[in-house]
Design a protein around this motif. Structure first.
Motif, PDB file in Angstrom:
ATOM      1  N   TYR A   1      10.154   2.992   5.379  1.00 30.10           N
ATOM      2  CA  TYR A   1       8.815   3.591   5.352  1.00 30.10           C
ATOM      3  C   TYR A   1       8.075   3.346   6.657  1.00 30.10           C
ATOM      4  O   TYR A   1       8.285   2.332   7.330  1.00 30.10           O
ATOM      5  CB  TYR A   1       7.987   2.991   4.213  1.00 30.10           C
ATOM      6  CG  TYR A   1       8.541   3.265   2.829  1.00 30.10           C
ATOM      7  CD1 TYR A   1       8.217   4.438   2.147  1.00 30.10           C
ATOM      8  CD2 TYR A   1       9.399   2.353   2.216  1.00 30.10           C
ATOM      9  CE1 TYR A   1       8.724   4.693   0.882  1.00 30.10           C
ATOM     10  CE2 TYR A   1       9.919   2.599   0.955  1.00 30.10           C
ATOM     11  CZ  TYR A   1       9.580   3.779   0.292  1.00 30.10           C
ATOM     12  OH  TYR A   1      10.096   4.022  -0.956  1.00 30.10           O
ATOM     13  N   VAL A   2       7.181   4.293   6.989  1.00 31.68           N
ATOM     14  CA  VAL A   2       6.249   4.080   8.105  1.00 31.68           C
ATOM     15  C   VAL A   2       4.844   4.384   7.595  1.00 31.68           C
ATOM     16  O   VAL A   2       4.662   5.183   6.668  1.00 31.68           O
ATOM     17  CB  VAL A   2       6.570   4.991   9.308  1.00 31.68           C
ATOM     18  CG1 VAL A   2       7.926   4.656   9.902  1.00 31.68           C
ATOM     19  CG2 VAL A   2       6.490   6.465   8.939  1.00 31.68           C
ATOM     20  N   PRO A   3       3.814   3.742   8.192  1.00 35.48           N
ATOM     21  CA  PRO A   3       2.442   3.982   7.734  1.00 35.48           C
ATOM     22  C   PRO A   3       1.954   5.381   8.102  1.00 35.48           C
ATOM     23  O   PRO A   3       2.350   5.939   9.122  1.00 35.48           O
ATOM     24  CB  PRO A   3       1.631   2.908   8.478  1.00 35.48           C
ATOM     25  CG  PRO A   3       2.468   2.509   9.647  1.00 35.48           C
ATOM     26  CD  PRO A   3       3.890   2.704   9.226  1.00 35.48           C
ATOM     27  N   THR A   4       1.099   5.935   7.242  1.00 39.01           N
ATOM     28  CA  THR A   4       0.495   7.251   7.502  1.00 39.01           C
ATOM     29  C   THR A   4      -1.026   7.156   7.578  1.00 39.01           C
ATOM     30  O   THR A   4      -1.701   8.149   7.794  1.00 39.01           O
ATOM     31  CB  THR A   4       0.859   8.245   6.386  1.00 39.01           C
ATOM     32  OG1 THR A   4       0.470   7.668   5.121  1.00 39.01           O
ATOM     33  CG2 THR A   4       2.353   8.530   6.361  1.00 39.01           C
ATOM     34  N   ASN A   5      -1.566   5.954   7.388  1.00 40.38           N
ATOM     35  CA  ASN A   5      -3.020   5.792   7.332  1.00 40.38           C
ATOM     36  C   ASN A   5      -3.637   5.742   8.730  1.00 40.38           C
ATOM     37  O   ASN A   5      -2.931   5.576   9.729  1.00 40.38           O
ATOM     38  CB  ASN A   5      -3.365   4.486   6.600  1.00 40.38           C
ATOM     39  CG  ASN A   5      -2.915   3.259   7.385  1.00 40.38           C
ATOM     40  OD1 ASN A   5      -1.759   3.174   7.799  1.00 40.38           O
ATOM     41  ND2 ASN A   5      -3.808   2.314   7.597  1.00 40.38           N
ATOM     42  N   ASN A   6      -4.953   5.855   8.798  1.00 41.46           N
ATOM     43  CA  ASN A   6      -5.706   5.655  10.034  1.00 41.46           C
ATOM     44  C   ASN A   6      -6.399   4.293   9.933  1.00 41.46           C
ATOM     45  O   ASN A   6      -7.343   4.132   9.160  1.00 41.46           O
ATOM     46  CB  ASN A   6      -6.729   6.785  10.210  1.00 41.46           C
ATOM     47  CG  ASN A   6      -7.521   6.636  11.503  1.00 41.46           C
ATOM     48  OD1 ASN A   6      -7.504   5.571  12.138  1.00 41.46           O
ATOM     49  ND2 ASN A   6      -8.215   7.690  11.895  1.00 41.46           N
ATOM     50  N   HIS A   7      -5.926   3.318  10.689  1.00 38.14           N
ATOM     51  CA  HIS A   7      -6.466   1.954  10.560  1.00 38.14           C
ATOM     52  C   HIS A   7      -7.935   1.860  10.937  1.00 38.14           C
ATOM     53  O   HIS A   7      -8.656   0.968  10.508  1.00 38.14           O
ATOM     54  CB  HIS A   7      -5.642   0.984  11.409  1.00 38.14           C
ATOM     55  CG  HIS A   7      -5.687   1.279  12.884  1.00 38.14           C
ATOM     56  ND1 HIS A   7      -6.681   0.800  13.692  1.00 38.14           N
ATOM     57  CD2 HIS A   7      -4.861   2.011  13.677  1.00 38.14           C
ATOM     58  CE1 HIS A   7      -6.473   1.216  14.935  1.00 38.14           C
ATOM     59  NE2 HIS A   7      -5.384   1.949  14.959  1.00 38.14           N
TER      60      HIS A   7
ATOM     61  N   LEU B   1       0.855  -1.202   0.000  1.00 38.28           N
ATOM     62  CA  LEU B   1       0.000   0.000   0.000  1.00 38.28           C
ATOM     63  C   LEU B   1       0.887   1.248   0.000  1.00 38.28           C
ATOM     64  O   LEU B   1       0.932   2.009   0.974  1.00 38.28           O
ATOM     65  CB  LEU B   1      -0.927  -0.009   1.225  1.00 38.28           C
ATOM     66  CG  LEU B   1      -2.039  -1.065   1.229  1.00 38.28           C
ATOM     67  CD1 LEU B   1      -2.725  -1.123   2.587  1.00 38.28           C
ATOM     68  CD2 LEU B   1      -3.057  -0.804   0.121  1.00 38.28           C
ATOM     69  N   PRO B   2       1.610   1.475  -1.117  1.00 31.67           N
ATOM     70  CA  PRO B   2       2.587   2.569  -1.146  1.00 31.67           C
ATOM     71  C   PRO B   2       1.971   3.954  -0.948  1.00 31.67           C
ATOM     72  O   PRO B   2       2.664   4.882  -0.520  1.00 31.67           O
ATOM     73  CB  PRO B   2       3.228   2.430  -2.540  1.00 31.67           C
ATOM     74  CG  PRO B   2       2.290   1.588  -3.335  1.00 31.67           C
ATOM     75  CD  PRO B   2       1.599   0.691  -2.369  1.00 31.67           C
ATOM     76  N   HIS B   3       0.666   4.105  -1.245  1.00 28.32           N
ATOM     77  CA  HIS B   3       0.027   5.419  -1.083  1.00 28.32           C
ATOM     78  C   HIS B   3      -0.376   5.679   0.372  1.00 28.32           C
ATOM     79  O   HIS B   3      -0.887   6.757   0.689  1.00 28.32           O
ATOM     80  CB  HIS B   3      -1.209   5.533  -1.993  1.00 28.32           C
ATOM     81  CG  HIS B   3      -2.261   4.516  -1.729  1.00 28.32           C
ATOM     82  ND1 HIS B   3      -2.061   3.166  -1.955  1.00 28.32           N
ATOM     83  CD2 HIS B   3      -3.528   4.631  -1.237  1.00 28.32           C
ATOM     84  CE1 HIS B   3      -3.163   2.496  -1.624  1.00 28.32           C
ATOM     85  NE2 HIS B   3      -4.063   3.361  -1.185  1.00 28.32           N
ATOM     86  N   LYS B   4      -0.165   4.705   1.246  1.00 31.90           N
ATOM     87  CA  LYS B   4      -0.531   4.875   2.658  1.00 31.90           C
ATOM     88  C   LYS B   4       0.695   4.871   3.579  1.00 31.90           C
ATOM     89  O   LYS B   4       0.589   4.625   4.779  1.00 31.90           O
ATOM     90  CB  LYS B   4      -1.509   3.777   3.097  1.00 31.90           C
ATOM     91  CG  LYS B   4      -2.900   3.913   2.460  1.00 31.90           C
ATOM     92  CD  LYS B   4      -3.839   2.826   2.942  1.00 31.90           C
ATOM     93  CE  LYS B   4      -5.226   2.973   2.315  1.00 31.90           C
ATOM     94  NZ  LYS B   4      -5.996   4.078   2.943  1.00 31.90           N
ATOM     95  N   VAL B   5       1.881   5.089   2.991  1.00 31.41           N
ATOM     96  CA  VAL B   5       3.114   5.143   3.797  1.00 31.41           C
ATOM     97  C   VAL B   5       3.936   6.349   3.374  1.00 31.41           C
ATOM     98  O   VAL B   5       3.696   6.935   2.314  1.00 31.41           O
ATOM     99  CB  VAL B   5       3.969   3.859   3.621  1.00 31.41           C
ATOM    100  CG1 VAL B   5       3.220   2.639   4.121  1.00 31.41           C
ATOM    101  CG2 VAL B   5       4.411   3.672   2.170  1.00 31.41           C
ATOM    102  N   GLN B   6       4.884   6.736   4.214  1.00 32.16           N
ATOM    103  CA  GLN B   6       5.816   7.788   3.810  1.00 32.16           C
ATOM    104  C   GLN B   6       7.244   7.367   4.111  1.00 32.16           C
ATOM    105  O   GLN B   6       7.502   6.629   5.062  1.00 32.16           O
ATOM    106  CB  GLN B   6       5.506   9.099   4.524  1.00 32.16           C
ATOM    107  CG  GLN B   6       5.812   9.101   6.011  1.00 32.16           C
ATOM    108  CD  GLN B   6       5.567  10.468   6.639  1.00 32.16           C
ATOM    109  OE1 GLN B   6       4.732  11.220   6.167  1.00 32.16           O
ATOM    110  NE2 GLN B   6       6.292  10.777   7.713  1.00 32.16           N
ATOM    111  N   LYS B   7       8.147   7.832   3.279  1.00 37.62           N
ATOM    112  CA  LYS B   7       9.567   7.515   3.459  1.00 37.62           C
ATOM    113  C   LYS B   7      10.130   8.346   4.613  1.00 37.62           C
ATOM    114  O   LYS B   7       9.905   9.559   4.682  1.00 37.62           O
ATOM    115  CB  LYS B   7      10.320   7.826   2.160  1.00 37.62           C
ATOM    116  CG  LYS B   7      11.806   7.500   2.219  1.00 37.62           C
ATOM    117  CD  LYS B   7      12.469   7.809   0.891  1.00 37.62           C
ATOM    118  CE  LYS B   7      13.984   7.803   1.035  1.00 37.62           C
ATOM    119  NZ  LYS B   7      14.661   8.164  -0.218  1.00 37.62           N
TER     120      LYS B   7
END
Length: 445
Positions: free
Chosen positions: A388-394, A288-294
């Motif tokens: 990368y770390v996740p940026t989404n709200n689970h 899910l590359p659109h839900k993480v940031q470098k």
């Protein structure tokens, strides 16, 4: 594929396999898929032919290096604390029955151009050549305070509230020198930078106690253990656990696509035209590359050698930590070495890794201080990978994404991520109150 699952896990990296095992043991219906035809993902172990192909583009390594099948080279090399959280997870899930461990010979720290054994107890502090006579005494007093400290026994606190005073204030009380603080903070408490100094001292002291307790468990010269045949055994062991508890595995499933409904909630995964439905999706950042940031990158060198790391007492397996200040860097550098004694290389061969949080795009230059400590190497491979770390709200999308593996050569930060993910997925804390004597039975001297 047309069944419904509680959780679909994508990727068979170590974090994903641990979670798959834990969730299956909890009675959840788990489907575990991987685009590869092997277990381990980023944390797999490669034989020599696979290693050669990955870095040199061909599968013809020189014969002088020995049999390809006798190599198990970790792509994410890490040792386990003998009393650490990962060992507790292994015992909690009974995965120890699938694995054999061996104690790691040595734990060392770099100081002013030399390698020293990490002193972890009051007795070792007095013997250590790292410090002068008066500093040894001060350090011994500090170690005795840490060894005697019990969170639930106010008498052992000596009037200090470790939840309010900082690590810096605690250390100042004992008058320790900067070089001593360096090895205690980075090689004993395993902090990756100096930010811990201005945080409450409780975590710092607990980390030091964990190191000392782990060291005492096998009396082997280090607090670490490591699985025979390399870390690639761990994902497979947790996968086996999941399967025993009803988890379903599908390898070689290309283009696993997470499906979202109109509200942005994940409801399933599609591969080869079939969609499996689920309530929650667990995956690594690549899915899910659109839900993480470098957030950074790791520079690493993999070295094949015919000798142990010099100045490590001929240790067949060892960790050396190079604290950031010693190198004038923003982050620590790590040396990790294992050998034929752990069945990861042919007899007489050693595998060494040098890793750090990259600050440039030139790993050959950045890793030079660590490489120079290795002595002659037979072969060396360099690489840089993004973190990368996740940026989404689970809570809004039902997706639980692991963070990339960091540069450390121990599992403490990795397992923290797994435990945090488990709590988010299940809404409960993982009970790891287990009998650690079972760990002793699982490890071979």
């Amino acid at each position: 594929m047309d069944e419904e699952y509680d959780v679909i896990v994508l990727g068979t990296g170590l974090k994903e396999c641990i979670l798959s095992g834990l969730l299956s043991v909890d009675g959840l219906k788990v489907l575990h898929m991987d685009r590869n035809d092997y277990y381990g993902g980023e944390s797999s172990s490669l034989n020599l032919t696979q290693l050669w192909k990955r870095f040199n583009g061909n599968d013809h390594p020189p014969e002088k290096l020995g049999s390809s099948r006798e190599y198990n080279v970790d792509m994410i090399p890490k040792f386990m604390m003998a009393n650490g959280t990962l060992v507790r997870v292994l015992i909690h899930t009974n995965v120890t029955k699938y694995l054999n461990f061996k104690a790691v010979n040595g734990s060392f720290v770099y100081n002013k151009g030399k390698i020293y054994k990490v002193p972890a107890t009051d007795v070792e502090a007095l013997k250590s050549t790292l410090m002068g006579l008066f500093e040894k005494r001060r350090t011994r007093k500090f170690f005795i305070y840490v060894q005697d400290f019990e969170e639930n026994d106010p008498k052992s606190h000596e009037g200090l509230d470790l939840n309010t005073i900082t690590a810096r204030e605690l250390i100042t009380k004992y008058g320790l020198e900067d070089d001593t603080i360096d090895f205690i903070g980075h090689a004993l408490a395993l902090h990756i930078d100096d930010s811990y100094l201005d945080q409450p001292a409780m975590d710092f002291v607990k980390r030091m106690k964990l190191y000392a307790e782990s060291l005492a468990r096998f009396d082997a010269g280090s607090p670490y253990i490591y699985p025979m045949y390399g870390l690639g055994e761990l994902p497979q062991a947790f996968a086996r656990l999941s399967a025993v508890y009803g988890g379903t595995y599908m390898l070689n499933k290309p283009q696993c696509k997470v499906e979202f409904d109109a509200n942005g909630k994940a409801f399933g995964v599609t591969s080869e035209g079939e969609t499996a439905k689920c309530k929650k999706v667990v995956c690594d950042p690549s899915h899910l590359p659109h839900k993480v940031q470098k957030v950074g990158k790791v520079a690493r060198a993999i070295c094949i050698m015919s000798h142990p790391i010099p100045e490590t007492n001929d240790s067949h397996s060892a960790q050396v930590i190079l604290p950031q200040k010693q190198l004038g860097r923003k982050s620590d550098m790590y040396l990790f070495c294992c050998s034929y004694s752990h069945n990861v290389a042919p007899k007489g061969k050693y595998i060494a890794f040098v890793s750090t949080e990259a600050e440039t795009d030139e790993p050959e230059v950045e890793l030079k201080p660590g490489i120079e400590l290795l002595g002659p190497v037979d072969e060396i491979f360099y690489e840089i990978y993004d973190r990368y770390v996740p940026t989404n709200n689970h809570e809004t999308d039902n997706c639980f994404i692991s963070a990339s593996y960091d540069a450390t050569t121990h599992f403490e930060s990795t397992v923290k991520d797994v435990i945090a993910m488990y709590s988010k997925i299940t809404g409960k804390a993982l009970d790891l109150s287990v009998d650690l004597s079972a760990a002793s039975a699982a490890a071979e001297e």
